[in-house]
Scaffold this motif. Structure first.
Motif, PDB file in Angstrom:
ATOM      1  N   LEU A  12      42.824  39.036  39.277  1.00  0.00           N
ATOM      2  CA  LEU A  12      43.426  37.831  38.708  1.00  0.00           C
ATOM      3  C   LEU A  12      44.322  38.233  37.537  1.00  0.00           C
ATOM      4  N   PRO A  13      45.555  37.705  37.470  1.00  0.00           N
ATOM      5  CA  PRO A  13      46.483  38.128  36.410  1.00  0.00           C
ATOM      6  C   PRO A  13      45.918  37.870  35.017  1.00  0.00           C
ATOM      7  N   ARG A  14      46.188  38.799  34.120  1.00  0.00           N
ATOM      8  CA  ARG A  14      45.734  38.652  32.739  1.00  0.00           C
ATOM      9  C   ARG A  14      46.440  37.478  32.072  1.00  0.00           C
ATOM     10  N   HIS A  15      45.653  36.677  31.315  1.00  0.00           N
ATOM     11  CA  HIS A  15      46.214  35.578  30.528  1.00  0.00           C
ATOM     12  C   HIS A  15      46.380  36.067  29.090  1.00  0.00           C
ATOM     13  N   GLY A  20      42.656  32.605  49.826  1.00  0.00           N
ATOM     14  CA  GLY A  20      43.636  31.593  49.455  1.00  0.00           C
ATOM     15  C   GLY A  20      43.601  31.273  47.974  1.00  0.00           C
ATOM     16  N   PHE A  21      42.386  31.171  47.401  1.00  0.00           N
ATOM     17  CA  PHE A  21      42.259  30.897  45.967  1.00  0.00           C
ATOM     18  C   PHE A  21      42.889  32.020  45.140  1.00  0.00           C
ATOM     19  N   ALA A  22      42.625  33.277  45.517  1.00  0.00           N
ATOM     20  CA  ALA A  22      43.177  34.408  44.763  1.00  0.00           C
ATOM     21  C   ALA A  22      44.700  34.419  44.833  1.00  0.00           C
ATOM     22  N   LYS A  23      45.267  34.214  46.025  1.00  0.00           N
ATOM     23  CA  LYS A  23      46.723  34.233  46.170  1.00  0.00           C
ATOM     24  C   LYS A  23      47.364  33.063  45.426  1.00  0.00           C
TER      25      LYS A  23
END
Length: 738
Positions: free
Chosen positions: A582-585, A557-560
């Motif tokens: 995790l998407p790149r910032h 859930g945290f990842a989504k």
């Protein structure tokens, strides 16, 4: 008479060639329907089909009994070349052990044959062969992928040709896309392309089995892939015995799967269908018997016409019978597909209800235990106070608080699984975060396990809640420890990952750049059926009392919720790897802040007023008592309309503390937005049980707004209230006139 015989021969020849052409085209449509059914199998199974499920489909359509010229049917996935070695574990999970991609290739995308049914020696020899390594086969694959239609290959020698009896052959590919339907445009088709279901054909076996012997008796034929020539010859029919070459020939073309086949026909004349030429000599040589011969000629002409009519009827009947058989087969396939879809929908619904039952049962069990502790402690507190035994009260208070905190932790895990927890994202450096946790992780897993961190240089930052990421990492390491009761090694790896279209479709995530945080162990591993359920809430393989079954579901859930994904790769006896994507910032990672020293809480200034809006009386009482202790004036309202009336009056309000979900048709965010029209500098503290859509649906919070998640500690509430009011040293401006 000569003309009648010639007409009969021509009609016989043309009918024979027409039925041969029509038979080939009809059979190709039937085989295409079989391949389309195989592609539909993936849509019915959410794009993932095991070997057992694919084999069951092939057996159900009676493949070997009904289609003798069809060598094999199989599936070939599309995978990036970088996944060549890792794909073996995926193949094993689908039921194909010891999988190896061959031959070596520099092409960026691989298409190794994963399934080839029925499982005879010829088809088994094809498993692992990379179709993209051959330019001819690659052309077929790319045409099928880009068009969304079945595509045939040029003339090839099949990989299945493993003995001396080799034949020319060809393949037909039916593309498979994520979601089942063919995307409308080319870019979308390439992005959602998963692979193709293929049919493999040995040309001689195929055409010898589908072309009627009676037709071959009247017309021999040769089929070429393109222009006629030895290099393009697919099949030459066997010359029927007791026939001689005739004078008629014909050339025709067939368009099949994007390829043009050329068919050359040659007339064959049998003794029973010899033309009327001998009678012509008798007519010419028997002038004295002219009248008798004319009568005989008329008689033979009638017989010829009768034979032509009989042949027409026979050929049309055979065509109609074959067409009817094909229609029946197509209808059977359609009905089988509909029945399978219905059964699978019932199964999915049953699985959903089972998951809901498991979730509610687990919740009821855990919360009943916690409520028993809280309720029992409160009753004993009341009893001990009545008995005057105040010394015993402290331990019951501690027990009730402990149970309440465990209940709060349970709800936070459930909210994490449902992606409704309130996050506080920051741009973090994952290498720095992992390094800061290594000592804690090592103490947690114990000295028998070696913990290592391999971090990539120039690691991309990610915008996530650091405390939730730390919890997720610790949970993964604890799971890894439990899988290694005799000790072992945990490797925490961080790296930059570019997820292309094929990988994105396989991992169910958008393509793009990601930070990957992976935890690998050398433990016992998990079988595929356990991996498939690993993220289900309350599912656990640990003994009773040693696990809640919420750890991995919370991580999922945290990842989504953070815009990423989590995936598991595991093999029994070979360990497990769990990767968080995790998407790149695009910005810089935040510098590590230093927590200020705790200082005594400052008291309220003169006349400072807080409006408290919550439909739960207990929460209003708690908040107003805290405000009174700090010296604030508290004003209460039970719904959004009541709170808005206060805010639209001339009363002083330094801070609005409101729940988000309020009765009466106006939620807390709507009330705050409406109040800020007249009070643009109004400070707002939202208190909520989860990240409601009503709170964040219109974008991020505006300046002067903050969120505090229920349940909260009293000192945390007091600190947040003082923090929000403290910067303002003067009373807020009065309400603007409307």
């Amino acid at each position: 008479m000569w003309r009648a015989g010639s007409l009969r021969d021509r009609l016989t020849f043309l009918h024979a060639t027409d039925i041969e052409l029509r038979t080939v085209e009809d059979q190709f449509r039937t085989y295409t329907a079989l391949l389309r059914g195989g592609a539909g199998l993936f849509a019915a199974n959410r794009d993932t089909v095991t070997l057992a499920e694919f084999r069951a489909y092939v057996q159900r359509i009676e493949f070997q009994a009904l289609y003798p010229g069809f060598l094999g049917i199989g599936f070939t996935p599309a995978i990036p070349a970088s996944e060549r070695e890792r794909f073996a574990a995926r193949a094993a999970a689908l039921g194909v052990p010891d999988f190896r991609v061959r031959p070596p290739s520099d092409y960026p995308v691989l298409s190794p044959i994963l399934f080839a049914e029925p499982p005879n020696p010829r088809n088994q020899a094809a498993i692992g062969y990379d179709v993209m390594s051959d330019p001819v086969r690659r052309d077929m694959v790319e045409r099928a992928r880009d068009s969304g239609q079945p595509a045939a290959s040029a003339r090839i020698q099949l990989v299945q040709e493993i003995d001396a009896n080799k034949q020319a052959g060809f393949l037909v590919a039916m593309p498979v896309y994520a979601g089942g339907t063919v995307p409308p445009d080319l870019d979308e088709r390439r992005r959602r392309y998963l692979g193709f279901v293929f049919g493999a054909f040995r040309a001689d076996d195929l055409f010898n089995s589908i072309v009627a012997a009676e037709a071959e008796e009247d017309a021999a034929f040769a089929i070429y892939d393109g222009a006629p020539g030895e290099a393009t010859l697919l099949h030459r029919s066997t010359v029927a015995p007791n026939t001689t070459p005739g004078r008629l020939t014909r050339e025709a073309t067939i368009e099949l799967g994007g390829r043009t086949w050329t068919v050359l026909f040659e007339q064959r004349v049998s003794a029973r269908r010899a033309s009327a030429l001998p009678e012509i000599g008798l007519v010419c040589g028997g002038g004295l018997l002219a009248s008798a011969l004319l009568a005989f000629a008329a008689f033979r002409q009638r017989r010829t016409q009768d034979e032509i009519r009989r042949l027409n009827a026979s050929l049309e009947a055979r065509v109609e019978e074959r067409t009817r058989d094909l229609r029946d087969a197509a209808e059977s396939l359609r009905q089988a597909g509909e029945e399978r879809a219905r059964i699978e929908e019932v199964l999915r619904q049953s699985q959903k209800m089972e998951a809901v039952g498991q979730l509610t049962g687990g919740l009821a069990h855990d919360f009943n235990n916690l409520l028993a502790g809280i309720s029992g402690s409160l009753e004993l507190i009341e009893t001990r106070i009545g008995q005057g035994r105040s010394k015993d009260v402290a331990k019951y208070i501690a027990a009730a608080q402990g149970a309440a905190k465990r209940a709060a932790a349970l709800t936070h895990r459930l909210l994490a699984f449902s992606r409704r927890q309130t996050l506080a994202p920051r741009a973090i450096d994952a290498n720095r975060l992992v390094d800061g946790m290594l000592d804690l992780i090592q103490r947690t897993v114990g000295p028998a396990i070696d913990v290592r961190h391999t971090g990539a240089d120039d690691l991309w930052p990610a915008l996530v809640d650091p405390s939730q990421l730390e919890n997720s990492l610790l949970n993964l390491c604890i799971n890894a420890r439990d899988a290694m009761p005799e000790g072992g090694r945990i490797v925490i790896a961080t790296e930059n990952r570019w997820i292309d279209r094929a990988q994105a479709a396989a991992h169910d995530m958008p393509e793009g750049q990601y930070l990957a945080l992976c935890v690998s162990d050398t433990g016992t591993g998990m079988p595929p059926e356990v991996v498939a359920r690993a993220f289900d809430p309350f599912f656990t393989t640990k003994p009773m009392g040693e696990g809640t079954g919420l750890g991995l579901s919370m991580i999922y859930g945290f990842a989504k919720q953070s815009g990423g994904q989590v995936r598991i790769a595991s093999e029994v006896g070979a360990g497990t790897t769990v990767c968080l994507y995790l998407p790149r910032h695009r910005g810089e990672a935040d510098a590590e802040g230093i927590d200020p020293e705790r200082r005594p809480m400052a008291q309220a200034g003169a006349g400072e007023t807080v409006l408290v809006v919550d439909d739960e009386p207990t929460v209003r009482m708690l908040v107003t008592d805290v405000l009174s202790d700090l010296g604030y004036t508290a004003v209460e309202a039970a719904d959004g309309a009541g709170g808005l009336r206060v805010l639209q009056s001339d009363a002083r309000v330094d801070l609005l503390v409101t729940d988000v979900g309020l009765p009466g048709g106006m939620n807390g965010r709507q009330m705050a937005d409406a109040a800020r029209v007249a009070r643009p500098d109004l400070k707002v503290l939202f208190i909520t049980g989860f990240a409601e859509a009503a709170l964040f649906g219109n974008g991020p919070l505006e300046p002067g707004m903050a969120v505090l998640t229920k349940p909260f500690a009293v000192d945390a509430l007091a600190a947040r209230i003082r923090e929000m009011i403290a910067p303002s040293t003067s009373p807020p401006p009065p309400r603007s006139p409307s």
